[in-house]
Design a protein around this motif. Sequence first.
Motif, short mmCIF file in Angstrom:
data_model
loop_
_atom_site.label_atom_id
_atom_site.label_comp_id
_atom_site.label_asym_id
_atom_site.label_seq_id
_atom_site.Cartn_x
_atom_site.Cartn_y
_atom_site.Cartn_z
N PHE A 1 88.60 -64.15 13.92
CA PHE A 1 88.34 -62.97 13.05
C PHE A 1 88.80 -61.76 12.30
CE2 PHE A 1 85.70 -61.86 16.76
CZ PHE A 1 85.15 -60.65 17.10
N SER A 2 88.55 -61.17 11.44
CA SER A 2 88.67 -59.91 11.38
C SER A 2 87.91 -59.40 11.02
CB SER A 2 90.20 -60.44 10.20
OG SER A 2 91.23 -61.00 10.18
N LEU A 3 87.44 -57.92 11.78
CA LEU A 3 86.91 -56.88 11.72
C LEU A 3 87.42 -56.00 10.63
CD1 LEU A 3 84.36 -56.72 12.94
CD2 LEU A 3 85.36 -55.02 14.84
N LYS A 4 86.62 -55.86 10.18
CA LYS A 4 87.41 -53.72 9.04
C LYS A 4 86.28 -53.05 8.81
CE LYS A 4 89.92 -56.50 5.27
NZ LYS A 4 89.69 -56.53 4.15
N VAL A 5 86.86 -51.79 9.52
CA VAL A 5 86.11 -50.94 9.90
C VAL A 5 86.39 -49.28 9.39
CG1 VAL A 5 85.11 -49.18 11.76
CG2 VAL A 5 86.03 -51.57 12.72
N ARG A 6 85.27 -48.97 8.10
CA ARG A 6 85.46 -47.92 7.35
C ARG A 6 85.88 -46.50 8.98
NH1 ARG A 6 81.52 -48.51 4.16
NH2 ARG A 6 80.12 -46.84 5.09
N THR A 7 86.30 -45.48 8.54
CA THR A 7 86.36 -44.38 9.36
C THR A 7 86.90 -43.00 8.24
OG1 THR A 7 89.00 -44.51 10.03
CG2 THR A 7 86.68 -45.44 11.12
N LEU B 1 81.61 -50.98 27.36
CA LEU B 1 82.52 -51.88 27.12
C LEU B 1 83.88 -51.47 25.63
CD1 LEU B 1 80.71 -54.96 26.68
CD2 LEU B 1 82.15 -53.84 28.92
N GLN B 2 85.58 -51.38 26.21
CA GLN B 2 86.77 -51.32 24.93
C GLN B 2 87.45 -52.22 25.36
OE1 GLN B 2 88.69 -47.45 26.97
NE2 GLN B 2 86.28 -46.62 27.45
N ARG B 3 88.39 -52.24 24.23
CA ARG B 3 89.64 -52.86 24.73
C ARG B 3 90.54 -52.62 23.33
NH1 ARG B 3 92.49 -58.01 23.16
NH2 ARG B 3 92.95 -58.71 24.96
N ALA B 4 92.10 -52.69 24.53
CA ALA B 4 93.07 -51.86 23.24
C ALA B 4 93.19 -53.30 22.03
CB ALA B 4 93.98 -51.78 23.09
N TYR B 5 93.05 -53.10 20.30
CA TYR B 5 93.29 -53.85 20.11
C TYR B 5 94.98 -53.59 19.12
CZ TYR B 5 89.91 -56.78 20.97
OH TYR B 5 88.54 -57.61 21.29
N SER B 6 95.36 -53.95 18.22
CA SER B 6 96.33 -53.48 16.84
C SER B 6 95.64 -53.33 15.99
CB SER B 6 97.84 -54.33 17.28
OG SER B 6 98.64 -54.78 17.98
N LEU B 7 96.39 -52.33 15.19
CA LEU B 7 95.92 -52.81 13.52
C LEU B 7 96.36 -53.04 12.67
CD1 LEU B 7 96.06 -48.06 14.33
CD2 LEU B 7 94.34 -49.38 12.71
N THR C 1 91.57 -46.29 5.02
CA THR C 1 90.66 -45.54 5.19
C THR C 1 89.51 -46.28 5.82
OG1 THR C 1 88.94 -45.23 3.26
CG2 THR C 1 89.65 -43.21 3.65
N GLU C 2 90.57 -47.93 5.99
CA GLU C 2 89.20 -49.45 6.56
C GLU C 2 90.12 -49.70 7.43
OE1 GLU C 2 86.33 -51.97 4.14
OE2 GLU C 2 88.42 -52.54 3.88
N GLN C 3 90.38 -48.90 9.00
CA GLN C 3 90.65 -50.07 9.56
C GLN C 3 90.51 -51.43 9.73
OE1 GLN C 3 92.97 -47.49 9.54
NE2 GLN C 3 91.16 -46.57 8.98
N GLU C 4 91.60 -52.09 10.05
CA GLU C 4 91.34 -53.35 10.08
C GLU C 4 92.05 -53.57 11.34
OE1 GLU C 4 91.20 -57.81 7.50
OE2 GLU C 4 92.41 -56.23 6.31
N PHE C 5 90.73 -55.27 12.24
CA PHE C 5 92.00 -55.50 13.18
C PHE C 5 91.88 -57.23 13.44
CE2 PHE C 5 89.78 -51.72 13.43
CZ PHE C 5 91.14 -50.71 14.49
N LEU C 6 92.31 -57.47 13.85
CA LEU C 6 92.44 -59.36 14.20
C LEU C 6 91.94 -60.11 15.63
CD1 LEU C 6 93.08 -62.28 13.09
CD2 LEU C 6 95.50 -61.67 13.50
N GLY D 1 98.62 -62.25 17.38
CA GLY D 1 99.89 -61.23 18.35
C GLY D 1 100.59 -60.80 16.35
N ILE D 2 100.70 -61.40 15.30
CA ILE D 2 101.29 -61.20 14.05
C ILE D 2 99.89 -59.79 13.39
CG2 ILE D 2 99.68 -62.41 13.44
CD1 ILE D 2 101.54 -63.23 11.40
N GLY D 3 99.26 -59.40 14.36
CA GLY D 3 98.80 -58.36 13.64
C GLY D 3 99.15 -57.12 13.20
N PRO D 4 100.67 -56.91 14.95
CA PRO D 4 101.48 -55.56 13.97
C PRO D 4 102.39 -55.16 12.49
CG PRO D 4 101.37 -56.32 16.10
CD PRO D 4 100.19 -56.93 15.70
N TYR D 5 102.78 -56.87 12.91
CA TYR D 5 103.67 -57.51 11.95
C TYR D 5 103.07 -57.10 10.56
CZ TYR D 5 105.80 -59.49 15.79
OH TYR D 5 107.19 -59.52 16.94
N ILE D 6 101.70 -57.79 10.06
CA ILE D 6 101.11 -57.54 8.46
C ILE D 6 100.65 -56.22 8.57
CG2 ILE D 6 98.85 -57.72 7.86
CD1 ILE D 6 100.78 -60.43 8.60
N SER D 7 100.33 -55.22 10.14
CA SER D 7 101.20 -53.70 8.74
C SER D 7 102.39 -53.50 8.96
CB SER D 7 100.49 -52.78 10.82
OG SER D 7 99.77 -51.67 10.46
#
Length: 246
Positions: free
Chosen positions: A20-26, A48-54, A61-66, A117-123
């Motif tokens: 899934f792709s999660l979008k978050v407004r910040t 609970l926390q974990r690292a994810y690429s943008l 102002t809308e951050q997205e995570f795969l 792993g494609i996440g950072p490339y999309i950015s």
Amino acid sequence: MAQWINGTVTDNHHWHANLFSLKVRTAAFDFIAGQFVRLALNTADGRLQRAYSLVNSPGSTEQEFLVSTVAEGKLSPLLQQLKMGDSIEISQPASGFFVLDEVPAGENLWLIASGTGIGPYISMLNTHQLYQRFAHIVLVHSVRTIGDLVYRELISHCQHQYPGQLHYQPVVTREALSGALSKRLPELIQTGELQSVCHQGLTNRSQVMLCGNPEMIKDTKAALENLGLKKNLRRDPGNITVEQYW
């Protein structure tokens, strides 16, 4: 010490049952395409926390995570259940050196990923720097199933925006798809099939970024080294820049 900002979920797009792709407004914050932050939730069992690429490009102002849901994981199943309006925390500042500024000049740039792993490339695809620096860019995405081939519409848009400059090559190992390759990346590189299909060489004048699971990175890096490429380090510039998620 990391600081935290509050975010509000605006969308949770399920590509399939476990992806899934999660979008978050910040509030807007600075980062470089390819960097990561930490997502955090407060639960009855603690924080609970974990690292994810943008996945989104800088300036939004809308951050997205795969995210891939790990059945035995503590955080990813909870992230998968988030709905519009739910709250989540994001760490500051963004971190990581898997960015274009760390990549030396080259005749071409290969962006090779497996899974999420494609996440950072999309950015990176939505930044002008990528196309200004490299005349030929090859995005290779290796997955198990067709459903894992995410962001194809966005990739197609970038190809039309930069005609002849960006080549997209899917690799699907467990299902048949027209136009996709089906063998493992190291084998495709060793035999030259990947280079032939993409119409680009993999030489010591190439630059390669690798992002995905450790086994793919280890084996693909070895295949590239057999072709004369070497790992890129700040103290010793080379051809292979690596990001490991696990």
